[in-house]
Design an enzyme around this catalytic site. Structure first.
Site, PDB file in Angstrom:
ATOM      1  N   ASN A   1       0.800  -1.238   0.000  1.00  0.00           N
ATOM      2  CA  ASN A   1       0.000   0.000   0.000  1.00  0.00           C
ATOM      3  C   ASN A   1       0.832   1.289   0.000  1.00  0.00           C
ATOM      4  OD1 ASN A   1       0.768  -0.448   2.634  1.00  0.00           O
ATOM      5  ND2 ASN A   1      -1.147   0.285   3.506  1.00  0.00           N
TER       6      ASN A   1
ATOM      7  N   GLU B   1       5.229  -4.012  12.107  1.00  0.00           N
ATOM      8  CA  GLU B   1       4.231  -2.941  11.961  1.00  0.00           C
ATOM      9  C   GLU B   1       3.028  -3.576  11.281  1.00  0.00           C
ATOM     10  OE1 GLU B   1       4.309  -0.038  13.153  1.00  0.00           O
ATOM     11  OE2 GLU B   1       6.421   0.117  13.697  1.00  0.00           O
TER      12      GLU B   1
ATOM     13  N   CYS C   1      -2.845   1.441   6.636  1.00  0.00           N
ATOM     14  CA  CYS C   1      -2.855   0.876   7.985  1.00  0.00           C
ATOM     15  C   CYS C   1      -3.468   1.891   8.948  1.00  0.00           C
ATOM     16  CB  CYS C   1      -1.449   0.509   8.407  1.00  0.00           C
ATOM     17  SG  CYS C   1      -0.281   1.840   8.156  1.00  0.00           S
TER      18      CYS C   1
ATOM     19  N   GLU D   1       9.191   2.976  13.684  1.00  0.00           N
ATOM     20  CA  GLU D   1       9.902   3.309  12.454  1.00  0.00           C
ATOM     21  C   GLU D   1      10.020   4.829  12.362  1.00  0.00           C
ATOM     22  OE1 GLU D   1       7.738   0.684   9.391  1.00  0.00           O
ATOM     23  OE2 GLU D   1       9.834   0.067   9.366  1.00  0.00           O
TER      24      GLU D   1
HETATM   25  P1  NAD Z   1       0.532  -9.219   4.100  1.00  0.00           P
HETATM   26  O1  NAD Z   1       0.745  -9.570   5.528  1.00  0.00           O
HETATM   27  O2  NAD Z   1      -0.338 -10.116   3.300  1.00  0.00           O
HETATM   28  O3  NAD Z   1       1.943  -9.192   3.325  1.00  0.00           O
HETATM   29  C1  NAD Z   1       3.003  -8.357   3.769  1.00  0.00           C
HETATM   30  C2  NAD Z   1       4.315  -8.904   3.205  1.00  0.00           C
HETATM   31  O4  NAD Z   1       4.593 -10.167   3.820  1.00  0.00           O
HETATM   32  C3  NAD Z   1       4.280  -9.162   1.694  1.00  0.00           C
HETATM   33  O5  NAD Z   1       5.527  -8.821   1.125  1.00  0.00           O
HETATM   34  C4  NAD Z   1       4.051 -10.654   1.632  1.00  0.00           C
HETATM   35  O6  NAD Z   1       4.487 -11.248   0.408  1.00  0.00           O
HETATM   36  C5  NAD Z   1       4.874 -11.136   2.821  1.00  0.00           C
HETATM   37  N1  NAD Z   1       4.521 -12.464   3.324  1.00  0.00           N
HETATM   38  C6  NAD Z   1       3.342 -13.123   3.193  1.00  0.00           C
HETATM   39  N2  NAD Z   1       3.408 -14.336   3.787  1.00  0.00           N
HETATM   40  C7  NAD Z   1       4.650 -14.448   4.305  1.00  0.00           C
HETATM   41  C8  NAD Z   1       5.326 -15.467   5.047  1.00  0.00           C
HETATM   42  N3  NAD Z   1       4.724 -16.618   5.364  1.00  0.00           N
HETATM   43  N4  NAD Z   1       6.598 -15.242   5.448  1.00  0.00           N
HETATM   44  C9  NAD Z   1       7.218 -14.067   5.145  1.00  0.00           C
HETATM   45  N5  NAD Z   1       6.636 -13.084   4.441  1.00  0.00           N
HETATM   46  C10 NAD Z   1       5.366 -13.255   4.023  1.00  0.00           C
HETATM   47  O7  NAD Z   1       0.025  -7.712   4.052  1.00  0.00           O
HETATM   48  P2  NAD Z   1      -0.416  -6.829   2.798  1.00  0.00           P
HETATM   49  O8  NAD Z   1      -1.723  -7.356   2.297  1.00  0.00           O
HETATM   50  O9  NAD Z   1       0.705  -6.698   1.837  1.00  0.00           O
HETATM   51  O10 NAD Z   1      -0.631  -5.396   3.485  1.00  0.00           O
HETATM   52  C11 NAD Z   1      -1.774  -5.056   4.180  1.00  0.00           C
HETATM   53  C12 NAD Z   1      -1.555  -5.147   5.663  1.00  0.00           C
HETATM   54  O11 NAD Z   1      -0.415  -4.391   6.018  1.00  0.00           O
HETATM   55  C13 NAD Z   1      -2.708  -4.558   6.469  1.00  0.00           C
HETATM   56  O12 NAD Z   1      -2.988  -5.381   7.569  1.00  0.00           O
HETATM   57  C14 NAD Z   1      -2.156  -3.215   6.942  1.00  0.00           C
HETATM   58  O13 NAD Z   1      -2.747  -2.715   8.118  1.00  0.00           O
HETATM   59  C15 NAD Z   1      -0.720  -3.552   7.134  1.00  0.00           C
HETATM   60  N6  NAD Z   1       0.106  -2.347   7.097  1.00  0.00           N
HETATM   61  C16 NAD Z   1       0.617  -1.887   8.275  1.00  0.00           C
HETATM   62  C17 NAD Z   1       1.380  -0.736   8.297  1.00  0.00           C
HETATM   63  C18 NAD Z   1       1.964  -0.217   9.584  1.00  0.00           C
HETATM   64  O14 NAD Z   1       2.929   0.529   9.522  1.00  0.00           O
HETATM   65  N7  NAD Z   1       1.431  -0.563  10.728  1.00  0.00           N
HETATM   66  C19 NAD Z   1       1.616  -0.038   7.096  1.00  0.00           C
HETATM   67  C20 NAD Z   1       1.066  -0.540   5.914  1.00  0.00           C
HETATM   68  C21 NAD Z   1       0.318  -1.706   5.927  1.00  0.00           C
END
Ligand code: NAD
Length: 496
Positions: free
Chosen positions: A154, A252, A286, A466
């Site tokens: 995102n 995060e 997020c 961060e």
């Molecule tokens: P996601 O958890 O599906 O994926 C995040 C990353 O993790 C991707 O690169 C994905 O390929 C990788 N990943 C997936 N499975 C994995 C595994 N088993 N081992 C290691 N890596 C793995 O999240 P998303 O759909 O890309 O993003 C949306 C989420 O991110 C929402 O929950 C949002 O709230 C959160 N987010 C949080 C922040 C913050 O700073 N708190 C900022 C942006 C997004």
């Protein structure tokens, strides 16, 4: 039609195909017929190669003077500035958010990179006296080693920059695994780091799925720290994997952020905030405002304005300057939104607008969904408790500041919250009582700046932050140094 461009991994300063030779498609979520490019579908072998390169590069990078590291970051920031428009357009095509916001995403990376470049001359420790005579004490920051960075889609340039820049300025080397939906933006970022003169192996990028690339990266014995941004579900797995070998781990994760609108709020301002917070980035931040808690005395007035303004939002392709809300990232995310809308209806929340896919020529090839508001929600409904990550806002009536804060804090997440009030007592009380890492007064739940710590409490994070100088605390370790110039054995705590 010209053949799709093929993008490579970046390992040891070279652009390489994956070991398996396989690729995956990256398509435009506003128009699934538009193929952005083919990216490497990497696996454990590519991770192994990238880790080996980063390990080798660490030997000299860790001893490169931080101001010299900063000069490379400074050049990177200038190159990002030069390419801002091109990278923003590529980002809109790859992940859908409107141009104004993708420009903001690149700007955030520029800000972060300049900020961290400056930190190259500010790696201050402390000097202090000893409890013993003729002894001097000081602290210095030391790098950790090789960092594995895993990022979501995102904020596809901003978030990688939040991790790469502080990691580099502290003297670490990195392997980046970007989100599968947005590898082009990471490619653009890594390309400018290369152009800025970063030595080979200091930054490596391996594209592919979480299972194929993320898992071997977090399990690798040579990786000393992992920084992950994404869902709480995957964050838990990352945390468990890191625990086995005591890797440092920064998480995060999700949010269920709230705006509280009190009886003395400037309602027009609050409506502007709820619109921007709720539907900016199509609700896929997020920090998105997914709940609004409104005092009963202004509830009707607020809702009339909020619903009317939401109905008037222009949804479409983010490259069109008139569009305010882009598509969802992919079909799976749209289905998640649809499921939650059904849940909301079944729970008895009042659907006031949206609640459907958008159809018609402009929408049929993309993952569009109408901005949606549920009114009269109970704080315990699933739509008021769980992260939806889409253009859905749940509005909950309340009787008092106390009740608003109880509802606001009554979720498992703790990322961001906000209050609209003109009463300074209410503002300061909420500032103290809200259990979130970010808090806003008379502004929505989104809008963090890079020189302040960013992160959340409870199930949003694991205590790290961060951005700002706080990020240096994750990417470095303190070393305490004692220099005894007394020429004799002096024993702390014993020779008193
Ligand atoms: P996601 O958890 O599906 O994926 C995040 C990353 O993790 C991707 O690169 C994905 O390929 C990788 N990943 C997936 N499975 C994995 C595994 N088993 N081992 C290691 N890596 C793995 O999240 P998303 O759909 O890309 O993003 C949306 C989420 O991110 C929402 O929950 C949002 O709230 C959160 N987010 C949080 C922040 C913050 O700073 N708190 C900022 C942006 C997004």
């Amino acid at each position: 039609m010209a053949p799709a461009k093929i993008y490579s991994n970046f390992i040891n300063g070279e652009w390489l195909s994956s070991a398996s030779g396989r690729t995956f498609e990256n398509v435009n979520p506003a128009n699934r017929n538009e193929l952005i490019g083919l990216f490497q579908k990497s696996d454990a072998q590519d991770v192994e190669n990238a880790v080996a390169a980063a390990k080798q590069a660490y030997k000299s990078w860790k001893n490169t003077p931080p101001p010299k590291r900063g000069e490379i970051l400074y050049r990177t920031a200038l190159l990002l500035q030069e390419n801002k428009e091109e990278f923003a357009e590529a980002m809109t095509r790859e992940m859908g958010k409107v141009l104004e916001e993708t420009r903001g995403d690149v700007q955030e990376a520029i800000d972060m990179t300049f900020y961290m470049a400056g930190e190259g001359r500010r790696q201050f420790g402390q000097t202090t006296t000893s409890e013993l005579p003729n002894k001097f004490c000081m602290t210095v920051r030391s790098p950790i080693g090789l960092c594995g960075l895993i990022t979501p889609w995102n904020f596809p340039i901003a978030i990688p920059s939040w991790k790469i820049m502080p990691a580099l300025i502290c003297g670490n080397t990195v392997v980046l695994k970007p989100a599968t939906d947005t590898p082009l933006s990471s490619y653009n970022l890594v390309k400018v780091l290369e152009e800025a003169g970063l030595p080979r192996g200091v930054v490596n990028m391996v594209t592919g799925t979480g299972g194929d690339v993320g898992t071997p990266l977090i399990l690798h014995n040579d990786v000393r720290a992992v920084s992950f941004t994404g869902s709480s579900e995957i964050g838990r797995k990352v945390s468990q994997a890191c625990a086995a070998s005591f890797k440092h781990c920064c998480l995060e994760m999700g949010g269920k952020n709230v705006i509280m609108v009190l009886e003395d709020a400037n309602l027009d301002l609050a409506v502007e905030g709820a619109l921007w917070g709720g539907f900016g980035t199509t609700g896929q931040r997020c920090t998105a405002t997914s709940r609004v808690v409104v005092h009963k005395s202004v509830y009707k007035d607020f809702m009339d304005r909020f619903v009317a303004r939401t109905r008037a939002l222009k949804v479409g392709d983010g490259l069109d300057a008139a569009v305010q809300v882009g598509p969802l990232i992919n079909e799976a995310q749209r289905q998640t939104v649809e499921t939650y809308v059904e849940v909301g209806k079944n729970e008895g929340a009042k659907l006031l607008c949206g609640g459907e896919r958008l159809t018609g020529k402009e929408y049929d090839n993309g993952w569009f969904y109408a901005p949606t508001i549920f009114g009269d929600c109970d704080p315990n409904m699933r739509i008021a408790q769980e992260e939806i990550f889409g253009p859905v806002v749940s509005v909950i009536p309340c009787d008092s500041l106390g009740q608003a804060m109880e509802i606001g804090n009554g979720v498992v997440y703790g990322l961001s919250s906000s209050i609209y009030t003109r009463n300074v007592n209410n503002a300061f009380t909420a500032m103290r009582e809200m259990e979130t890492g970010l808090f806003y007064v008379n502004a929505p739940t989104i809008g963090a700046e890079t020189h302040l710590p960013f992160g959340g409490t409870k199930q949003t994070g694991n205590g790290h932050r961060e951005a700002s100088v706080a990020a240096l605390d994750f990417y470095s370790e303190w070393k305490s140094i004692y220099v005894d110039y007394s020429d004799k054995l002096q024993r702390a705590q014993i020779d008193t």
